[in-house]
Scaffold this active site. Sequence first.
Site, mmCIF file in Angstrom:
data_model
loop_
_atom_site.group_PDB
_atom_site.id
_atom_site.type_symbol
_atom_site.label_atom_id
_atom_site.label_comp_id
_atom_site.label_asym_id
_atom_site.label_seq_id
_atom_site.Cartn_x
_atom_site.Cartn_y
_atom_site.Cartn_z
ATOM 1 N N GLY A 164 -6.388 36.999 14.613
ATOM 2 C CA GLY A 164 -6.440 35.777 15.389
ATOM 3 C C GLY A 164 -7.328 35.911 16.601
ATOM 4 O O GLY A 164 -7.928 36.964 16.856
ATOM 5 N N GLY A 167 -5.425 38.433 19.007
ATOM 6 C CA GLY A 167 -5.046 39.770 18.576
ATOM 7 C C GLY A 167 -4.874 39.876 17.081
ATOM 8 O O GLY A 167 -5.051 38.899 16.343
ATOM 9 N N LYS A 183 2.454 40.553 15.769
ATOM 10 C CA LYS A 183 1.190 40.193 16.435
ATOM 11 C C LYS A 183 1.048 41.075 17.668
ATOM 12 O O LYS A 183 1.908 41.065 18.563
ATOM 13 C CB LYS A 183 1.169 38.726 16.831
ATOM 14 C CG LYS A 183 -0.143 38.309 17.492
ATOM 15 C CD LYS A 183 -0.043 36.952 18.150
ATOM 16 C CE LYS A 183 0.065 35.862 17.125
ATOM 17 N NZ LYS A 183 0.014 34.516 17.773
ATOM 18 N N ASP A 280 -2.612 23.700 20.809
ATOM 19 C CA ASP A 280 -3.468 24.716 20.196
ATOM 20 C C ASP A 280 -3.371 24.649 18.673
ATOM 21 O O ASP A 280 -3.318 25.672 17.992
ATOM 22 C CB ASP A 280 -3.064 26.107 20.690
ATOM 23 C CG ASP A 280 -4.167 27.140 20.448
ATOM 24 O OD1 ASP A 280 -5.337 26.737 20.278
ATOM 25 O OD2 ASP A 280 -3.857 28.341 20.429
#
Length: 452
Positions: A164, A167, A183, A280
């Site tokens: 992503g 990260g 993540k 987002d």
Amino acid sequence: MNLLRLLLSMWVLTTCLFPLIVDARPRKILSTVPVHVLIAEEEPISQFPVEKAESPGMSNVKVVHHQDLNKRILIALIIASSLLGGILLFLSCFWIYRRKKLKNSNGKSRKRMEAAKGLSLSPIMVKFNSLRMGNKKGSVAIFDYQLLEGATNKFSESNVVDEGDSGHVYKACFDEKFLAVVKKLDCVGSDAERKVDNEVNWLINIQHQNIIKLLGYCIHGKTRLLVYEMMHNGSLNTQLHGPACGSALTWHLRLKIAVDVARGLEYLHEHCNPPVVHRDVKSSSILLDSNFSAKLSNFGLAVTSGIETKHNIELSGTQGYVAPEYILDGKLTDKSDVYAFGVVLLELLMGRKPFNNEAPAESQSMVTWAMPQLTDRSRLPNIVDPVIKDTMDLKHLYQVAAVAVLCVQPEPSYRPLITDVLHSLIPLVPIELGGSLRVTEPASSACPKPSY
């Protein structure tokens, strides 16, 4: 339990006092008997002196019956002891039965909770601590860094399932029954830390089938690690723009993903109090499970609805998905998410990235380049992703294109509510995939195996 103790104490007290009661001489118990009857007896019933009555008439004497009295007391004590013993035995058996039943019910409840969560409470899970976030409704587990390091094989590249903007995402195998994704975020500065804290705070309070479930997090120096439920097919971004280039996504699966995302946004906009703006929405924020069901993630930028000026919040977002009014005036509403959803819908339709720096200036923005062709029915089939070209009903294609055009309108007031978008797309998705469309061919055959 208190009743049992009380009865036990009474039984012990009665047993201890029993000999004393039997041997003790009670107070005189007197009876009245005519004198001539007393004289007829060969032996006196009592050794006590006979007292004559004051009455001038027939004389009476007072006699005490000790033997009869002792027998009665003995019988009464035996009966009372037997009753107390029976009650104690019954309560003991009942207490043991209740303990066993409670233990069995707790075991069954624990199993049901594990099944509901989809997790196996193995010895590894015992290491997790429960963290209450102030007055928040939910709780989240704190993972040991060594535990995550071992589960991801020291964060090896072979365990990377997605990359992503913030990260890498790793597959984590804690044991045979407990899989998750981790993540790993290298937070530099307070802004990055705030995003992680914001995501944790939102996700522990939001529960929806189309929103990712946060299992826990870990703080290790400047590194932040978020642990999510397992999503076998990675992100939509990887599926569309990765090595597979969307080959696993059929027309119906793409519409299913769009409907799932719309349902997640509808929950944020219509059912959360106060309403939440995700802020987002993008293909890399949409994760896919083994059945290609989509779930929204990346809540680091999420805010409550009503923030409208640049002074209230710092401008941020991903190029190609940010609504024009947000860039120009700092206005942020639920219609900003609708714009980003429209961009994702165009991605699903065309298989193109929202913004391409390497392309000519006039075609760098997917929305700017596609808009004239989306409204032209003769040109529309030519811009469809080659993977799904000629695999759909043209009427459905035109309808999806029309919804996308409305969502990416420059003026926010012209964009529909996400609820209206959802109701427009559900009739295009087969019943087997969560919609209301009846098709002759089974849509379930369009579900490929997980990519990893």
